[in-house]
Design a protein around this motif. Structure first.
Motif, mmCIF file in Angstrom:
data_model
loop_
_atom_site.group_PDB
_atom_site.id
_atom_site.type_symbol
_atom_site.label_atom_id
_atom_site.label_comp_id
_atom_site.label_asym_id
_atom_site.label_seq_id
_atom_site.Cartn_x
_atom_site.Cartn_y
_atom_site.Cartn_z
ATOM 1 N N UNK A 53 -36.529 -42.203 35.501
ATOM 2 C CA UNK A 53 -35.480 -42.427 36.631
ATOM 3 C C UNK A 53 -35.308 -41.052 37.348
ATOM 4 N N UNK A 54 -34.695 -41.002 38.402
ATOM 5 C CA UNK A 54 -34.378 -39.816 39.258
ATOM 6 C C UNK A 54 -33.767 -38.852 38.664
ATOM 7 N N UNK A 55 -32.864 -39.419 37.696
ATOM 8 C CA UNK A 55 -31.714 -38.331 37.161
ATOM 9 C C UNK A 55 -32.488 -37.509 35.957
ATOM 10 N N UNK A 56 -33.858 -38.153 35.701
ATOM 11 C CA UNK A 56 -34.510 -37.521 34.367
ATOM 12 C C UNK A 56 -35.760 -36.747 34.822
ATOM 13 N N UNK A 57 -35.759 -36.682 36.169
ATOM 14 C CA UNK A 57 -37.033 -35.771 36.859
ATOM 15 C C UNK A 57 -37.169 -34.482 36.374
ATOM 16 N N UNK A 58 -35.792 -33.929 36.371
ATOM 17 C CA UNK A 58 -35.960 -32.349 35.916
ATOM 18 C C UNK A 58 -36.026 -32.291 34.015
ATOM 19 N N UNK A 59 -36.338 -33.407 33.572
ATOM 20 C CA UNK A 59 -36.592 -33.580 32.117
ATOM 21 C C UNK A 59 -38.069 -33.679 31.768
ATOM 22 N N UNK A 60 -38.817 -33.960 32.769
ATOM 23 C CA UNK A 60 -40.227 -34.230 32.480
ATOM 24 C C UNK A 60 -40.912 -33.032 32.812
ATOM 25 N N UNK A 61 -41.962 -32.710 31.669
ATOM 26 C CA UNK A 61 -42.632 -31.706 31.898
ATOM 27 C C UNK A 61 -44.347 -32.201 31.831
ATOM 28 N N UNK A 62 -45.135 -31.245 32.177
ATOM 29 C CA UNK A 62 -46.521 -31.680 32.339
ATOM 30 C C UNK A 62 -46.873 -32.413 33.471
ATOM 31 N N UNK A 63 -48.318 -32.511 33.762
ATOM 32 C CA UNK A 63 -48.921 -33.359 34.600
ATOM 33 C C UNK A 63 -49.827 -34.434 34.225
ATOM 34 N N UNK A 64 -50.869 -34.051 33.280
ATOM 35 C CA UNK A 64 -51.980 -35.001 33.027
ATOM 36 C C UNK A 64 -51.235 -35.787 31.804
ATOM 37 N N UNK A 65 -50.324 -35.049 31.006
ATOM 38 C CA UNK A 65 -49.790 -35.748 29.784
ATOM 39 C C UNK A 65 -48.297 -35.674 29.901
ATOM 40 N N UNK A 66 -47.604 -36.393 30.701
ATOM 41 C CA UNK A 66 -46.201 -35.938 30.931
ATOM 42 C C UNK A 66 -45.469 -35.956 29.442
ATOM 43 N N UNK A 67 -44.412 -35.069 29.247
ATOM 44 C CA UNK A 67 -43.602 -35.070 28.055
ATOM 45 C C UNK A 67 -42.279 -34.747 28.369
ATOM 46 N N UNK A 68 -41.428 -34.838 27.371
ATOM 47 C CA UNK A 68 -39.914 -34.636 27.351
ATOM 48 C C UNK A 68 -39.679 -34.019 26.238
ATOM 49 N N UNK A 69 -38.418 -33.211 26.464
ATOM 50 C CA UNK A 69 -38.107 -32.596 25.211
ATOM 51 C C UNK A 69 -36.423 -32.742 24.911
ATOM 52 N N UNK A 70 -36.272 -33.056 23.765
ATOM 53 C CA UNK A 70 -35.033 -33.856 23.351
ATOM 54 C C UNK A 70 -34.326 -32.882 22.090
ATOM 55 N N UNK A 71 -33.118 -32.700 22.183
ATOM 56 C CA UNK A 71 -32.424 -32.268 21.129
ATOM 57 C C UNK A 71 -31.910 -33.325 20.389
ATOM 58 N N UNK A 72 -32.343 -33.108 19.177
ATOM 59 C CA UNK A 72 -32.068 -34.341 18.309
ATOM 60 C C UNK A 72 -31.500 -33.884 16.833
ATOM 61 N N UNK A 73 -30.642 -34.987 16.102
ATOM 62 C CA UNK A 73 -30.105 -34.494 14.868
ATOM 63 C C UNK A 73 -29.996 -35.851 14.089
#
Length: 340
Positions: A53-73
């Motif tokens: 989604x457009x609002x999460x574009x800045x949460x996506x990292x990497x090109x060949x294997x895209x990944x995200x980083x979450x704060x989890x609890x």
């Protein structure tokens, strides 16, 4: 009353630069790096075609294997209820949202503190758009999403963290809890709010208010002059710095007044806003030290009492200031004026 253990998991995709993960998260939290295709809540941050989604574009990292980083609890909380909730209880879903509200509030407060104190440390943008909760009691499972409708997810100036900054950020995050509680409604909330508003002028006007709250106290006279004197005296390390800060605050107050009363916002650029936010940061960080000194002497002291003592100290300073002025106005007696 029933003691009910509720298994709670929350996942918050981080919208911002990956270097933010250098900062130690709050106790009981972790940063988790996950391939987008393997993220268990992928359908909540992608569209029907599987694209982010457009609002999460800045949460996506990497090109060949895209990944995200979450704060989890993940933690089990025990709450009290006047009735047991089971999978066969048709009122479970209706009551559950109310029952887990204290858990959500606790977690949201902890995450807000983490984010707002990082913003207090330095300039730069990062955000969260949603918190994805899963609660479980035995076979009963309940999902809840908390959405921050006013969150800005298009980052113009993403915050980056340097290794050399981590120790100072960690100290600010975890060693000043009482001062944070006192200053949160005074200045921290206002600073964090400016990262949820796009308009520079609105943010600029908002940022002058906490300075007034910290340094003015039902005073008679010109607010901008008194505010400028006191902040100059509070932050300046020498005579020239004091005068420079005095001039800066006078100009800031003038621009704010023109924006409020005349609708003139052309001088309020993003650069001007950042300069003002940095002034608020510097004042707040030093104010934390003042608060903690007062708390050490009197743990029950209030913010208003702390402020009154500080203002009295600033007004009573009798230093002899030598300064060279290039102006030809009556400000050549600035030194005696400053310490009245």
């Amino acid at each position: 009353m029933f003691n009910m253990p509720i298994n709670t998991t929350v996942s918050i995709p981080l919208i911002g630069d990956e270097t933010l993960t250098l900062i130690p998260p709050p106790c009981g939290y972790r940063f988790k790096k996950t391939l987008l295709q393997e993220y268990k809540l992928k359908n909540k941050i992608t569209d029907s075609s599987g694209q982010i989604q457009s609002e999460y574009r800045s949460a996506l990292h990497g090109t060949t294997s895209p990944y995200i980083i979450c704060l989890e609890h993940c933690e089990t909380y025990v709450i009290k209820s006047d009735e047991a909730i089971t999978i066969n209880n048709h009122t479970a879903a209706e009551k559950f949202d109310e029952l887990v509200a204290p858990i959500c509030n606790k977690i949201e407060d902890e995450v807000f503190k983490f984010i707002s104190l990082i913003h207090l440390f330095k300039e730069g943008e990062f955000a969260r758009k949603r918190s994805f909760y899963t609660f479980g009691i035995g076979p009963f499972c309940y999902d809840k999403t908390v959405t921050y409708e006013d969150s800005i997810t298009f980052l113009q100036d993403p915050m980056t963290i340097e290794e050399a900054e981590v120790a100072a950020i960690t100290d600010l995050l975890y060693n000043h809890n009482k001062a944070y509680s006192i200053l949160k409604p005074v200045v921290v909330d206002a600073l964090e709010y400016t990262y949820r508003v796009i308009d520079n002028a609105t943010n600029y006007k908002s940022m002058v208010t906490p300075l007034e709250v910290m340094f003015l106290n039902n005073d008679y006279g010109q607010k901008k002059v008194m505010l400028s004197k006191r902040i100059g005296a509070f932050l300046g390390k020498n005579d020239i710095e004091m005068k420079a800060i005095y001039d800066t605050v006078m100009a800031i107050y003038e621009d704010r007044s023109n924006a409020v009363h005349e609708g003139c916002v052309s001088p309020i650029t993003r650069s001007a806003l950042n300069e003002l936010r940095n002034l608020v940061r510097e004042a707040t960080k030093k104010y934390i030290s003042v608060v903690e000194q007062e708390l050490a002497a009197n743990p029950a002291i209030t913010f208003e009492e702390i402020k009154a003592t500080l203002i009295s100290t600033l007004k009573g300073t009798k230093r002899k200031v030598e300064i060279t002025l290039t102006e030809t106005s009556d400000c050549n007696d600035f030194c005696s004026l400053l310490w009245k």
